[in-house]
Design a protein around this motif. Structure first.
Motif, PDB file in Angstrom:
ATOM      1  N   ARG A  61       0.832  -1.209   0.000  1.00 52.92           N
ATOM      2  CA  ARG A  61       0.000   0.000   0.000  1.00 52.92           C
ATOM      3  C   ARG A  61       0.861   1.252   0.000  1.00 52.92           C
ATOM      4  O   ARG A  61       1.906   1.294   0.635  1.00 52.92           O
ATOM      5  N   THR A  62       0.376   2.253  -0.695  1.00 55.28           N
ATOM      6  CA  THR A  62       1.084   3.520  -0.792  1.00 55.28           C
ATOM      7  C   THR A  62       0.727   4.417   0.388  1.00 55.28           C
ATOM      8  O   THR A  62      -0.322   4.270   1.009  1.00 55.28           O
ATOM      9  N   ASP A  63       1.574   5.376   0.666  1.00 61.52           N
ATOM     10  CA  ASP A  63       1.330   6.346   1.740  1.00 61.52           C
ATOM     11  C   ASP A  63       0.426   7.472   1.244  1.00 61.52           C
ATOM     12  O   ASP A  63       0.736   8.658   1.389  1.00 61.52           O
ATOM     13  N   GLU A  64      -0.693   7.097   0.686  1.00 55.80           N
ATOM     14  CA  GLU A  64      -1.643   8.071   0.177  1.00 55.80           C
ATOM     15  C   GLU A  64      -2.797   8.253   1.153  1.00 55.80           C
ATOM     16  O   GLU A  64      -3.243   7.297   1.791  1.00 55.80           O
ATOM     17  N   VAL A  65      -3.270   9.495   1.235  1.00 47.99           N
ATOM     18  CA  VAL A  65      -4.406   9.830   2.087  1.00 47.99           C
ATOM     19  C   VAL A  65      -5.562  10.227   1.171  1.00 47.99           C
ATOM     20  O   VAL A  65      -5.518  11.272   0.520  1.00 47.99           O
ATOM     21  N   LEU A  66      -6.588   9.401   1.119  1.00 46.43           N
ATOM     22  CA  LEU A  66      -7.724   9.651   0.242  1.00 46.43           C
ATOM     23  C   LEU A  66      -8.741  10.558   0.921  1.00 46.43           C
ATOM     24  O   LEU A  66      -8.897  10.518   2.136  1.00 46.43           O
ATOM     25  N   TYR A  67      -9.461  11.349   0.121  1.00 48.52           N
ATOM     26  CA  TYR A  67     -10.521  12.199   0.678  1.00 48.52           C
ATOM     27  C   TYR A  67     -11.504  12.576  -0.411  1.00 48.52           C
ATOM     28  O   TYR A  67     -11.194  12.507  -1.613  1.00 48.52           O
ATOM     29  N   ASN A  68     -12.704  12.960   0.008  1.00 52.54           N
ATOM     30  CA  ASN A  68     -13.738  13.449  -0.897  1.00 52.54           C
ATOM     31  C   ASN A  68     -13.645  14.971  -0.931  1.00 52.54           C
ATOM     32  O   ASN A  68     -13.975  15.625   0.056  1.00 52.54           O
ATOM     33  N   LYS A 170       1.268   8.554  12.042  1.00 51.29           N
ATOM     34  CA  LYS A 170       1.353   7.300  12.797  1.00 51.29           C
ATOM     35  C   LYS A 170       0.687   6.155  12.042  1.00 51.29           C
ATOM     36  O   LYS A 170       1.189   5.026  12.032  1.00 51.29           O
ATOM     37  N   ILE A 171      -0.449   6.444  11.426  1.00 46.64           N
ATOM     38  CA  ILE A 171      -1.133   5.400  10.665  1.00 46.64           C
ATOM     39  C   ILE A 171      -0.309   4.991   9.447  1.00 46.64           C
ATOM     40  O   ILE A 171      -0.168   3.795   9.149  1.00 46.64           O
ATOM     41  N   LEU A 172       0.237   5.957   8.738  1.00 48.45           N
ATOM     42  CA  LEU A 172       1.021   5.639   7.545  1.00 48.45           C
ATOM     43  C   LEU A 172       2.267   4.815   7.887  1.00 48.45           C
ATOM     44  O   LEU A 172       2.617   3.877   7.163  1.00 48.45           O
TER      45      LEU A 172
END
Length: 205
Positions: A61-68, A170-172
């Protein structure tokens, strides 16, 4: 539009509530019965999950943060300014297939917009293995609608940017050990279809 008057409800009224948030609101104002009836996510995502499930665990998994962007765009822009090293990816203009691909490869989904109900995109994201961070606006304040630990919910998020950025980092970094914190949410999403059918039977039979 007319405001519904709880004080003068007809005798034959019952309430179907599409979230714990709505049920709490209605039950405090009405003497009529309420039935919790939360609709499941679309069949397409459930079918795709069944196909992808064997390969989701352990997938890179990539260190991407998804959002709307329609819900959280303005606040995410603030986070971008404070943490330019973080990669925020807007989920806009995508097909369902493209959404599944993003959900299946990113580590985190954030949603600081309004939650008038048990929102769809966080449920889709968590099903495909994303961790989730939210505000506490509407239904997201209710564990039944967003069953994640309080440490991943921020009531005063506009003034908690540093805490949110720290939580994101921390999550990433610790995704593999943190993702089990969202098992209850994933289990809830998978049970929605059966529960929805049972709620309709309760009302219509």
């Amino acid at each position: 539009k007319r405001e519904y008057t709880f004080s003068s409800e007809p005798a034959n009224v019952n309430h179907l509530c599409a979230s714990y948030y709505a049920q709490d609101f209605v039950s405090k104002r009405s003497r009529k019965s309420t039935v919790l009836s939360i609709e499941p996510i679309s069949k397409f995502f459930l079918e795709q999950y069944s196909l992808a499930k064997p390969n989701l665990e352990g997938t890179f998994r990539t260190d991407e943060v998804l959002y709307n962007p329609r819900k959280s765009g303005a606040f995410v822009e603030k986070l971008k300014e404070l943490a330019p090293d973080l990669k925020f990816v807007p989920l806009a203009g995508m097909t369902q297939e493209q959404l599944v691909k993003k959900y299946s490869s990113a580590k985190l989904y954030v949603d600081f917009g309004p939650f008038p109900g048990a929102e769809r995109m966080p449920k889709e994201a968590v099903l495909f293995g994303c961790a989730v961070i939210t505000g506490r606006n509407g239904a997201s304040n209710y564990y039944g609608d967003v069953p994640i630990s309080d440490e991943y919910k921020f009531a005063d998020f506009q003034n908690q940017t540093s805490e949110i950025i720290e939580k994101i980092r921390k999550i990433l970094v610790n995704y593999d050990s943190r993702i089990s914190d969202f098992d209850a949410y994933r289990k809830t999403v998978l049970g929605l279809e059966e529960n929805f059918i049972e709620s309709l039977k309760e009302v219509l039979q």
